[in-house]
Design a protein around this motif. Structure first.
Motif, PDB file in Angstrom:
ATOM      1  N   ILE A 258     -53.051 -26.213  68.772  1.00  0.00           N
ATOM      2  CA  ILE A 258     -54.338 -26.719  69.248  1.00  0.00           C
ATOM      3  C   ILE A 258     -54.801 -25.791  70.371  1.00  0.00           C
ATOM      4  O   ILE A 258     -54.054 -25.540  71.318  1.00  0.00           O
ATOM      5  N   ARG A 259     -56.009 -25.267  70.240  1.00  0.00           N
ATOM      6  CA  ARG A 259     -56.540 -24.409  71.295  1.00  0.00           C
ATOM      7  C   ARG A 259     -57.793 -25.055  71.865  1.00  0.00           C
ATOM      8  O   ARG A 259     -58.640 -25.537  71.130  1.00  0.00           O
ATOM      9  N   LYS A 260     -57.875 -25.024  73.178  1.00  0.00           N
ATOM     10  CA  LYS A 260     -59.052 -25.616  73.794  1.00  0.00           C
ATOM     11  C   LYS A 260     -59.364 -24.849  75.074  1.00  0.00           C
ATOM     12  O   LYS A 260     -58.452 -24.408  75.768  1.00  0.00           O
ATOM     13  N   SER A 261     -60.626 -24.659  75.352  1.00  0.00           N
ATOM     14  CA  SER A 261     -60.944 -24.015  76.625  1.00  0.00           C
ATOM     15  C   SER A 261     -61.920 -24.880  77.418  1.00  0.00           C
ATOM     16  O   SER A 261     -62.693 -25.659  76.862  1.00  0.00           O
ATOM     17  N   PHE A 262     -61.827 -24.732  78.715  1.00  0.00           N
ATOM     18  CA  PHE A 262     -62.629 -25.544  79.630  1.00  0.00           C
ATOM     19  C   PHE A 262     -63.257 -24.628  80.666  1.00  0.00           C
ATOM     20  O   PHE A 262     -62.633 -23.659  81.101  1.00  0.00           O
ATOM     21  N   VAL A 263     -64.465 -24.955  81.047  1.00  0.00           N
ATOM     22  CA  VAL A 263     -65.078 -24.255  82.175  1.00  0.00           C
ATOM     23  C   VAL A 263     -64.747 -25.055  83.427  1.00  0.00           C
ATOM     24  O   VAL A 263     -64.895 -26.276  83.442  1.00  0.00           O
TER      25      VAL A 263
ATOM     26  N   MET B  27     -54.728 -35.445  75.774  1.00  0.00           N
ATOM     27  CA  MET B  27     -54.373 -34.846  74.479  1.00  0.00           C
ATOM     28  C   MET B  27     -52.873 -34.946  74.230  1.00  0.00           C
ATOM     29  O   MET B  27     -52.421 -35.307  73.144  1.00  0.00           O
ATOM     30  N   LEU B  28     -52.098 -34.622  75.261  1.00  0.00           N
ATOM     31  CA  LEU B  28     -50.634 -34.636  75.108  1.00  0.00           C
ATOM     32  C   LEU B  28     -50.124 -36.052  74.838  1.00  0.00           C
ATOM     33  O   LEU B  28     -49.207 -36.244  74.037  1.00  0.00           O
ATOM     34  N   ILE B  29     -50.718 -37.008  75.510  1.00  0.00           N
ATOM     35  CA  ILE B  29     -50.304 -38.396  75.277  1.00  0.00           C
ATOM     36  C   ILE B  29     -50.598 -38.786  73.827  1.00  0.00           C
ATOM     37  O   ILE B  29     -49.770 -39.369  73.144  1.00  0.00           O
ATOM     38  N   GLN B  30     -51.806 -38.389  73.366  1.00  0.00           N
ATOM     39  CA  GLN B  30     -52.173 -38.691  71.970  1.00  0.00           C
ATOM     40  C   GLN B  30     -51.235 -38.030  70.979  1.00  0.00           C
ATOM     41  O   GLN B  30     -50.956 -38.569  69.919  1.00  0.00           O
ATOM     42  N   LEU B  31     -50.772 -36.830  71.350  1.00  0.00           N
ATOM     43  CA  LEU B  31     -49.866 -36.099  70.456  1.00  0.00           C
ATOM     44  C   LEU B  31     -48.445 -36.645  70.515  1.00  0.00           C
ATOM     45  O   LEU B  31     -47.556 -36.186  69.804  1.00  0.00           O
ATOM     46  N   GLY B  32     -48.237 -37.584  71.405  1.00  0.00           N
ATOM     47  CA  GLY B  32     -46.924 -38.221  71.487  1.00  0.00           C
ATOM     48  C   GLY B  32     -45.902 -37.431  72.285  1.00  0.00           C
ATOM     49  O   GLY B  32     -44.693 -37.597  72.096  1.00  0.00           O
ATOM     50  N   ALA B  33     -46.369 -36.567  73.190  1.00  0.00           N
ATOM     51  CA  ALA B  33     -45.436 -35.776  74.003  1.00  0.00           C
ATOM     52  C   ALA B  33     -44.658 -36.684  74.958  1.00  0.00           C
ATOM     53  O   ALA B  33     -45.131 -37.752  75.344  1.00  0.00           O
ATOM     54  N   ASP B  34     -43.483 -36.228  75.336  1.00  0.00           N
ATOM     55  CA  ASP B  34     -42.619 -36.949  76.265  1.00  0.00           C
ATOM     56  C   ASP B  34     -43.350 -37.147  77.618  1.00  0.00           C
ATOM     57  O   ASP B  34     -43.915 -36.196  78.148  1.00  0.00           O
ATOM     58  N   PRO B  35     -43.333 -38.361  78.160  1.00  0.00           N
ATOM     59  CA  PRO B  35     -44.075 -38.632  79.409  1.00  0.00           C
ATOM     60  C   PRO B  35     -43.722 -37.689  80.564  1.00  0.00           C
ATOM     61  O   PRO B  35     -44.586 -37.317  81.361  1.00  0.00           O
ATOM     62  N   GLN B  36     -42.459 -37.300  80.649  1.00  0.00           N
ATOM     63  CA  GLN B  36     -42.041 -36.396  81.717  1.00  0.00           C
ATOM     64  C   GLN B  36     -42.686 -35.011  81.563  1.00  0.00           C
ATOM     65  O   GLN B  36     -43.086 -34.377  82.534  1.00  0.00           O
TER      66      GLN B  36
ATOM     67  N   LYS C 244     -46.313 -35.259  82.511  1.00  0.00           N
ATOM     68  CA  LYS C 244     -46.467 -35.253  83.971  1.00  0.00           C
ATOM     69  C   LYS C 244     -46.367 -33.826  84.525  1.00  0.00           C
ATOM     70  O   LYS C 244     -47.172 -33.408  85.357  1.00  0.00           O
ATOM     71  N   LYS C 245     -45.374 -33.086  84.054  1.00  0.00           N
ATOM     72  CA  LYS C 245     -45.196 -31.702  84.512  1.00  0.00           C
ATOM     73  C   LYS C 245     -46.437 -30.863  84.221  1.00  0.00           C
ATOM     74  O   LYS C 245     -46.888 -30.087  85.062  1.00  0.00           O
ATOM     75  N   THR C 246     -46.970 -31.044  83.019  1.00  0.00           N
ATOM     76  CA  THR C 246     -48.163 -30.288  82.631  1.00  0.00           C
ATOM     77  C   THR C 246     -49.355 -30.694  83.487  1.00  0.00           C
ATOM     78  O   THR C 246     -50.084 -29.843  84.011  1.00  0.00           O
ATOM     79  N   ALA C 247     -49.545 -31.994  83.624  1.00  0.00           N
ATOM     80  CA  ALA C 247     -50.715 -32.508  84.344  1.00  0.00           C
ATOM     81  C   ALA C 247     -50.724 -32.033  85.791  1.00  0.00           C
ATOM     82  O   ALA C 247     -51.741 -31.547  86.291  1.00  0.00           O
TER      83      ALA C 247
ATOM     84  N   ILE D 198     -51.603 -25.664  72.678  1.00  0.00           N
ATOM     85  CA  ILE D 198     -50.505 -26.621  72.524  1.00  0.00           C
ATOM     86  C   ILE D 198     -49.924 -26.475  71.123  1.00  0.00           C
ATOM     87  O   ILE D 198     -50.659 -26.535  70.132  1.00  0.00           O
ATOM     88  N   ASP D 199     -48.636 -26.214  71.033  1.00  0.00           N
ATOM     89  CA  ASP D 199     -47.973 -26.321  69.728  1.00  0.00           C
ATOM     90  C   ASP D 199     -46.814 -27.293  69.896  1.00  0.00           C
ATOM     91  O   ASP D 199     -46.659 -27.915  70.950  1.00  0.00           O
ATOM     92  N   ARG D 200     -46.001 -27.429  68.865  1.00  0.00           N
ATOM     93  CA  ARG D 200     -44.999 -28.497  68.947  1.00  0.00           C
ATOM     94  C   ARG D 200     -43.900 -28.198  69.968  1.00  0.00           C
ATOM     95  O   ARG D 200     -43.193 -29.082  70.418  1.00  0.00           O
ATOM     96  N   HIS D 201     -43.813 -26.911  70.370  1.00  0.00           N
ATOM     97  CA  HIS D 201     -42.748 -26.547  71.307  1.00  0.00           C
ATOM     98  C   HIS D 201     -43.195 -26.475  72.759  1.00  0.00           C
ATOM     99  O   HIS D 201     -42.395 -26.647  73.658  1.00  0.00           O
ATOM    100  N   LYS D 202     -44.464 -26.139  72.950  1.00  0.00           N
ATOM    101  CA  LYS D 202     -44.876 -25.901  74.344  1.00  0.00           C
ATOM    102  C   LYS D 202     -46.374 -26.077  74.581  1.00  0.00           C
ATOM    103  O   LYS D 202     -47.174 -26.086  73.648  1.00  0.00           O
TER     104      LYS D 202
END
Lengths: 109, 149
Positions: B6-11, B30-39, B42-45, B68-72
Motif C-alpha cells: 500500500i502506498r500513500k503520500s500526504f502533504v 490504516m494499520l489498525i484496519q490491516l490488523g497490525a499488532d497494536p505495539q 504505536k511505534k509507527t504512530a 506498507i507491506d506485510r512485513h514493514k
C-alpha cells in the motif's frame, strides 16, 4: 470504568457531548510535554493537561487516550472540542487542580 | 494481510497546527484496519507523528510517503527546511531549537528525534543545511523481520 461514569462521579463538565463516553478508562496520566506523554502514557489512560490547542487531540489519538481532562476551569478552544468530537475522544473540564483530580480518581480507578 | 504494497503520500502543511498529525493519524488508522499488532501501530504512530511535527515546526511542512507491506511500514518525510547543522547534538534528549511559542504549546522539549530513534526499528536521517531534511523510518510488523533486513 466508562468515561461517562467517571465524569459523573467526579462531577465534571463534558465539553464533547455524547462522544467517547462509552470508552473504558484504565488509568491516569498527567503531563504537559506532548512528546513525553506520547512516549509514556498507556492506552486507556485518561490524560490531564493544561494545553487546550487542537494537537492534544492528535496526541490522544496516537496513544489511544480515551479522554482528556482540562483542570482549573481553563477555556478550551472550539477547534479542539470539534476535533475531539470527530475522533470520539471526550474532553472533560473541572475547576479542580490536577492533584485534586488525581486524588479523587485514585479512589475510583 | 495480503502480499500487496500500500502506498500513500500526504502533504504536510506549513505551520498549520490544526491539521498537524493528520498524516500520522491516517497511517495509524490504516494499520489498525490491516490488523497490525497494536505495539507496532504505536511505534509507527509515535515515530511518524514526531517526524511530521518536526516538519511543521521547523521546516515549513513537507511531504510524507508511506509504504506498507506485510512485513514493514516504511515512512519517508521530506522537507525543504533549514536542515540540521549538528545531527548528533539534535539527537540528544532535551536539545531543542524550537521557539518559545512552540514550547508553550507543549512541543519543543527536545524529545522528537530521541522518540523517533526509540520507536523506529530503523531511522535514517539525511540533512543538508539550507536544503532540507529527509527522515526515513522503518517499523517491522513481524518480529522475525529484523534479522532479514
Amino acid at each position: 470504568m466508562k468515561v461517562r461514569e467517571f465524569a459523573g462521579q467526579l462531577n465534571m463538565e463534558i465539553l464533547t457531548g455524547e462522544n467517547g463516553l462509552e470508552k473504558e478508562i484504565k488509568g491516569m496520566y498527567i503531563c504537559d510535554l506532548l512528546s513525553w506523554v506520547m512516549s509514556h502514557a498507556t492506552k486507556g489512560d485518561v490524560w490531564i493537561t493544561v494545553h487546550t490547542h487542537v494537537n492534544i487531540v492528535a496526541v490522544a489519538v496516537m496513544v489511544d487516550i480515551p479522554c482528556i481532562i482540562i483542570p482549573e476551569g481553563i477555556e478550551v478552544e472550539e477547534a479542539t472540542i470539534k476535533k475531539a468530537s470527530e475522533e470520539d475522544i471526550a474532553i472533560l473540564r473541572t475547576s479542580k487542580t490536577a492533584y485534586q483530580i488525581a486524588c479523587e480518581a485514585g479512589k475510583l480507578l | 494481510m495480503s502480499d500487496g504494497i500500500i502506498r500513500k503520500s500526504f502533504v504536510i502543511p506549513a505551520n498549520d497546527f490544526t491539521i498537524a498529525g493528520e498524516a500520522s493519524s491516517s497511517v495509524k488508522k490504516m494499520l489498525i484496519q490491516l490488523g497490525a499488532d497494536p505495539q507496532k501501530v504505536k511505534k509507527t504512530a509515535i515515530s511518524m507523528y514526531e517526524a511530521e511535527l518536526n516538519a511543521v515546526i521547523h521546516a515549513n511542512g513537507g511531504v510524507a510517503e508511506v509504504e506498507i507491506d506485510r512485513h514493514k511500514v516504511f515512512i519517508r518525510i521530506k522537507d525543504e527546511g533549514p536542515g540540521i547543522p549538528d545531527l548528533e547534538l539534535a539527537m540528544q534528549e532535551g536539545y531543542t531549537t524550537a521557539p518559545d511559542s512552540i514550547r508553550e504549546m507543549g512541543f519543543g522539549a527536545g524529545m522528537g528525534l530521541p522518540n523517533m530513534k526509540r520507536y523506529a526499528d530503523k531511522l535514517e536521517i539525511t540533512t543538508e543545511v539550507g536544503k532540507g531534511t529527509v527522515v526515513e523510518i522503518t517499523v517491522f510488523l513481524t518480529d522475525n523481520e529484523k534479522e532479514d533486513h
